[in-house]
Design a protein around this motif. Structure first.
Motif, PDB file in Angstrom:
ATOM      1  N   MET A   1     -19.896  54.606  -3.310  1.00  0.00           N
ATOM      2  CA  MET A   1     -20.083  53.246  -3.819  1.00  0.00           C
ATOM      3  C   MET A   1     -19.591  53.097  -5.261  1.00  0.00           C
ATOM      4  O   MET A   1     -19.529  52.000  -5.778  1.00  0.00           O
ATOM      5  CB  MET A   1     -21.564  52.861  -3.738  1.00  0.00           C
ATOM      6  CG  MET A   1     -22.119  52.808  -2.319  1.00  0.00           C
ATOM      7  SD  MET A   1     -21.513  51.404  -1.394  1.00  0.00           S
ATOM      8  CE  MET A   1     -22.535  50.107  -2.111  1.00  0.00           C
ATOM      9  N   GLU A   2     -19.229  54.199  -5.911  1.00  0.00           N
ATOM     10  CA  GLU A   2     -18.819  54.115  -7.316  1.00  0.00           C
ATOM     11  C   GLU A   2     -17.506  53.366  -7.492  1.00  0.00           C
ATOM     12  O   GLU A   2     -17.218  52.893  -8.590  1.00  0.00           O
ATOM     13  CB  GLU A   2     -18.707  55.519  -7.903  1.00  0.00           C
ATOM     14  CG  GLU A   2     -20.046  56.233  -8.037  1.00  0.00           C
ATOM     15  CD  GLU A   2     -19.897  57.602  -8.667  1.00  0.00           C
ATOM     16  OE1 GLU A   2     -18.731  57.993  -8.935  1.00  0.00           O
ATOM     17  OE2 GLU A   2     -20.919  58.268  -8.887  1.00  0.00           O
ATOM     18  N   GLN A   3     -16.702  53.279  -6.438  1.00  0.00           N
ATOM     19  CA  GLN A   3     -15.412  52.597  -6.567  1.00  0.00           C
ATOM     20  C   GLN A   3     -15.522  51.090  -6.378  1.00  0.00           C
ATOM     21  O   GLN A   3     -14.527  50.385  -6.422  1.00  0.00           O
ATOM     22  CB  GLN A   3     -14.399  53.167  -5.569  1.00  0.00           C
ATOM     23  CG  GLN A   3     -14.681  52.853  -4.109  1.00  0.00           C
ATOM     24  CD  GLN A   3     -15.492  53.927  -3.424  1.00  0.00           C
ATOM     25  OE1 GLN A   3     -16.382  54.526  -4.017  1.00  0.00           O
ATOM     26  NE2 GLN A   3     -15.178  54.179  -2.158  1.00  0.00           N
ATOM     27  N   PHE A   4     -16.758  50.600  -6.171  1.00  0.00           N
ATOM     28  CA  PHE A   4     -16.970  49.165  -5.974  1.00  0.00           C
ATOM     29  C   PHE A   4     -17.880  48.604  -7.065  1.00  0.00           C
ATOM     30  O   PHE A   4     -18.786  49.280  -7.540  1.00  0.00           O
ATOM     31  CB  PHE A   4     -17.610  48.893  -4.607  1.00  0.00           C
ATOM     32  CG  PHE A   4     -16.816  49.421  -3.457  1.00  0.00           C
ATOM     33  CD1 PHE A   4     -15.592  48.877  -3.121  1.00  0.00           C
ATOM     34  CD2 PHE A   4     -17.297  50.483  -2.705  1.00  0.00           C
ATOM     35  CE1 PHE A   4     -14.856  49.374  -2.059  1.00  0.00           C
ATOM     36  CE2 PHE A   4     -16.571  50.990  -1.640  1.00  0.00           C
ATOM     37  CZ  PHE A   4     -15.343  50.443  -1.314  1.00  0.00           C
ATOM     38  N   ALA A   5     -17.626  47.347  -7.437  1.00  0.00           N
ATOM     39  CA  ALA A   5     -18.511  46.624  -8.354  1.00  0.00           C
ATOM     40  C   ALA A   5     -19.022  45.380  -7.644  1.00  0.00           C
ATOM     41  O   ALA A   5     -18.255  44.675  -6.979  1.00  0.00           O
ATOM     42  CB  ALA A   5     -17.772  46.239  -9.638  1.00  0.00           C
ATOM     43  N   LEU A   6     -20.297  45.119  -7.784  1.00  0.00           N
ATOM     44  CA  LEU A   6     -20.898  43.906  -7.240  1.00  0.00           C
ATOM     45  C   LEU A   6     -20.843  42.821  -8.301  1.00  0.00           C
ATOM     46  O   LEU A   6     -21.249  43.046  -9.444  1.00  0.00           O
ATOM     47  CB  LEU A   6     -22.348  44.160  -6.826  1.00  0.00           C
ATOM     48  CG  LEU A   6     -23.130  42.955  -6.295  1.00  0.00           C
ATOM     49  CD1 LEU A   6     -22.487  42.399  -5.035  1.00  0.00           C
ATOM     50  CD2 LEU A   6     -24.583  43.332  -6.045  1.00  0.00           C
ATOM     51  N   VAL A   7     -20.319  41.645  -7.941  1.00  0.00           N
ATOM     52  CA  VAL A   7     -20.116  40.546  -8.893  1.00  0.00           C
ATOM     53  C   VAL A   7     -20.979  39.365  -8.466  1.00  0.00           C
ATOM     54  O   VAL A   7     -20.895  38.908  -7.311  1.00  0.00           O
ATOM     55  CB  VAL A   7     -18.629  40.137  -8.948  1.00  0.00           C
ATOM     56  CG1 VAL A   7     -18.456  38.885  -9.809  1.00  0.00           C
ATOM     57  CG2 VAL A   7     -17.782  41.280  -9.476  1.00  0.00           C
ATOM     58  N   ILE A   8     -21.795  38.861  -9.400  1.00  0.00           N
ATOM     59  CA  ILE A   8     -22.689  37.741  -9.087  1.00  0.00           C
ATOM     60  C   ILE A   8     -22.566  36.664 -10.165  1.00  0.00           C
ATOM     61  O   ILE A   8     -23.055  36.832 -11.285  1.00  0.00           O
ATOM     62  CB  ILE A   8     -24.159  38.194  -8.997  1.00  0.00           C
ATOM     63  CG1 ILE A   8     -24.317  39.288  -7.937  1.00  0.00           C
ATOM     64  CG2 ILE A   8     -25.073  37.008  -8.682  1.00  0.00           C
ATOM     65  CD1 ILE A   8     -25.738  39.817  -7.808  1.00  0.00           C
ATOM     66  N   PRO A   9     -21.888  35.528  -9.887  1.00  0.00           N
ATOM     67  CA  PRO A   9     -21.923  34.382 -10.800  1.00  0.00           C
ATOM     68  C   PRO A   9     -23.284  33.697 -10.666  1.00  0.00           C
ATOM     69  O   PRO A   9     -23.716  33.397  -9.541  1.00  0.00           O
ATOM     70  CB  PRO A   9     -20.794  33.483 -10.300  1.00  0.00           C
ATOM     71  CG  PRO A   9     -20.014  34.308  -9.314  1.00  0.00           C
ATOM     72  CD  PRO A   9     -20.986  35.300  -8.753  1.00  0.00           C
ATOM     73  N   ALA A  10     -23.963  33.453 -11.771  1.00  0.00           N
ATOM     74  CA  ALA A  10     -25.337  32.927 -11.701  1.00  0.00           C
ATOM     75  C   ALA A  10     -25.492  31.700 -12.589  1.00  0.00           C
ATOM     76  O   ALA A  10     -25.214  31.748 -13.790  1.00  0.00           O
ATOM     77  CB  ALA A  10     -26.334  34.007 -12.117  1.00  0.00           C
ATOM     78  N   TYR A  11     -25.956  30.624 -11.993  1.00  0.00           N
ATOM     79  CA  TYR A  11     -26.277  29.404 -12.743  1.00  0.00           C
ATOM     80  C   TYR A  11     -27.706  28.999 -12.398  1.00  0.00           C
ATOM     81  O   TYR A  11     -28.005  28.675 -11.255  1.00  0.00           O
ATOM     82  CB  TYR A  11     -25.296  28.283 -12.398  1.00  0.00           C
ATOM     83  CG  TYR A  11     -25.633  26.957 -13.046  1.00  0.00           C
ATOM     84  CD1 TYR A  11     -25.650  26.814 -14.435  1.00  0.00           C
ATOM     85  CD2 TYR A  11     -25.933  25.843 -12.264  1.00  0.00           C
ATOM     86  CE1 TYR A  11     -25.956  25.606 -15.029  1.00  0.00           C
ATOM     87  CE2 TYR A  11     -26.248  24.631 -12.847  1.00  0.00           C
ATOM     88  CZ  TYR A  11     -26.259  24.509 -14.240  1.00  0.00           C
ATOM     89  OH  TYR A  11     -26.578  23.305 -14.822  1.00  0.00           O
ATOM     90  N   LYS A  12     -28.584  29.081 -13.383  1.00  0.00           N
ATOM     91  CA  LYS A  12     -29.999  28.783 -13.199  1.00  0.00           C
ATOM     92  C   LYS A  12     -30.574  29.532 -11.996  1.00  0.00           C
ATOM     93  O   LYS A  12     -31.107  28.919 -11.054  1.00  0.00           O
ATOM     94  CB  LYS A  12     -30.213  27.267 -13.051  1.00  0.00           C
ATOM     95  CG  LYS A  12     -29.817  26.479 -14.294  1.00  0.00           C
ATOM     96  CD  LYS A  12     -30.107  24.989 -14.137  1.00  0.00           C
ATOM     97  CE  LYS A  12     -29.756  24.229 -15.430  1.00  0.00           C
ATOM     98  NZ  LYS A  12     -30.048  22.783 -15.316  1.00  0.00           N
ATOM     99  N   PRO A  13     -30.471  30.861 -12.013  1.00  0.00           N
ATOM    100  CA  PRO A  13     -30.904  31.655 -10.854  1.00  0.00           C
ATOM    101  C   PRO A  13     -32.415  31.700 -10.710  1.00  0.00           C
ATOM    102  O   PRO A  13     -33.165  31.531 -11.676  1.00  0.00           O
ATOM    103  CB  PRO A  13     -30.349  33.044 -11.168  1.00  0.00           C
ATOM    104  CG  PRO A  13     -30.323  33.088 -12.663  1.00  0.00           C
ATOM    105  CD  PRO A  13     -29.964  31.700 -13.111  1.00  0.00           C
TER     106      PRO A  13
END
Length: 348
Positions: free
Chosen positions: A1-13
């Motif tokens: 899993m080290e070769q992947f990044a999780l990306v989360i755009p957050a607006y008023k989460p």
């Protein structure tokens, strides 16, 4: 899993976002990039909490700029810092993407490292909100007609994207929700292969946490289709108007051929208008090849239109040749729509 990044755009989460991040880290994501898209002072505590996780990198927008811009901010961050990852997995902040499905995306990326992987929801289930079911079907149809790509879920936010494609995706227009749709169209234009994996369809509290506004954001997503439709409709009305005019002028002068002559002259003039609008306002690209292809297509449609109206016309219709032409040309308009997208204005 080290070769992947999780990306989360957050607006008023909400708190579900934090729970998702915690579960993702437990599942093996060692790098999580979160964008605070101008959520405001009331959410500073939330972002302070998640920033304490060593796996989390927190990026900030001073004001809300939209999901598309948040994704581009992450793309810039990854490329500028040359992060040692092969691909990213984008997920929404509302808790409606399960970590188990995020892991499924990474598995597919490992199996097909040159593919963009989309998490496809099953909209046939009875518990899907009506606006989501209708919006998916309608958008999927428009997207197929406009790009030729057949996708199960054109509005999914769960996507696996190889890092090597990020520079090209930074050139895609759009700052808010429309960016994700434009991204899918760009994949088709750039011949980037796409895979789909089935994911769970989760709606929390009837999807009330979503910041997607059906009217405003649907306009942004569909505006390219609406502009194309306006161009076709304007050209269609111009063609019909010119056809009517020339029918009045030629009916007595050339009773045997007045329909064919009126069709040809009206179509030449309206096609010049249509080509100009499509080249400069809709597709915003064109070449000598596209001009030649456009008129080959126009000549073919004109011949089919004239022949159809001529042979279907009967005396009992009286003066119904205009109504007959409207019916014939409506069918040919759909054919022309697809042909221009797939052939005339295709990327060279």
């Amino acid at each position: 899993m080290e070769q992947f990044a999780l990306v989360i755009p957050a607006y008023k989460p909400e708190e579900t976002c934090k729970l998702t991040i915690e579960e993702a880290i437990k599942a093996g994501f060692s790098r999580v990039i979160v964008v605070n898209d101008g959520s405001g002072p009331a959410f500073e505590g939330f972002f302070d909490e998640i920033s304490e996780f060593p796996e989390v990198t927190l990026l900030h927008h001073a004001i809300n700029q939209g999901k598309g811009r948040a994704l581009k901010t992450v793309f810039h961050h990854i490329l500028n810092h040359k992060l040692p990852i092969d691909a990213i997995v984008t997920a929404d902040a509302d808790g409606q993407h399960l970590v188990t499905d995020m892991v499924k995306i990474t598995k597919e990326l490992e199996a097909s490292p040159n593919h963009v992987v989309l998490g496809a929801r099953d909209f046939s289930k009875a518990d899907i909100p009506f606006r989501s079911r209708f919006g998916n079907r309608f958008t999927r149809l428009l997207f197929r007609l406009s790009t030729g790509a057949v996708l199960t879920d054109t509005q999914t936010g769960l996507r696996g994207i190889p890092v090597k494609y990020l520079p090209r995706l930074l050139d895609v227009l759009g700052e808010r929700f429309e960016y994700e749709m434009n991204m899918l169209a760009a994949l088709k234009k750039n011949y980037i292969p796409v895979s789909e994996v089935t994911i769970e369809t989760v709606y929390l509290d009837d999807n009330k946490s979503s910041h997607f506004h059906p009217l405003r954001d649907s306009f942004h997503i569909y505006k390219v289709f609406l502009l194309y439709g306006f161009s076709g409709a304007a050209s269609f009305l111009l063609d019909i108007g010119l056809f009517w005019l020339f029918v009045q002028l030629l009916r007595d002068e050339s009773p045997e051929m007045f329909i064919i002559i009126a069709t040809v002259v009206a179509r030449i003039l309206s096609s010049l208008f249509n080509y100009y609008i499509n080249r400069n306002k809709v597709f915003k690209q064109g070449s000598k090849q596209s001009l030649l292809r456009y008129y080959i297509l126009a000549a073919f449609i004109m011949a089919v239109s004239a022949a159809s109206v001529h042979f279907l016309y009967a005396e009992w219709l009286g003066r119904g040749e205009v109504i007959l032409k409207v019916i014939v040309d409506t069918i040919l308009f759909i054919f022309g729509f697809v042909a221009q997208r797939a052939w005339v204005f295709r990327k060279e």
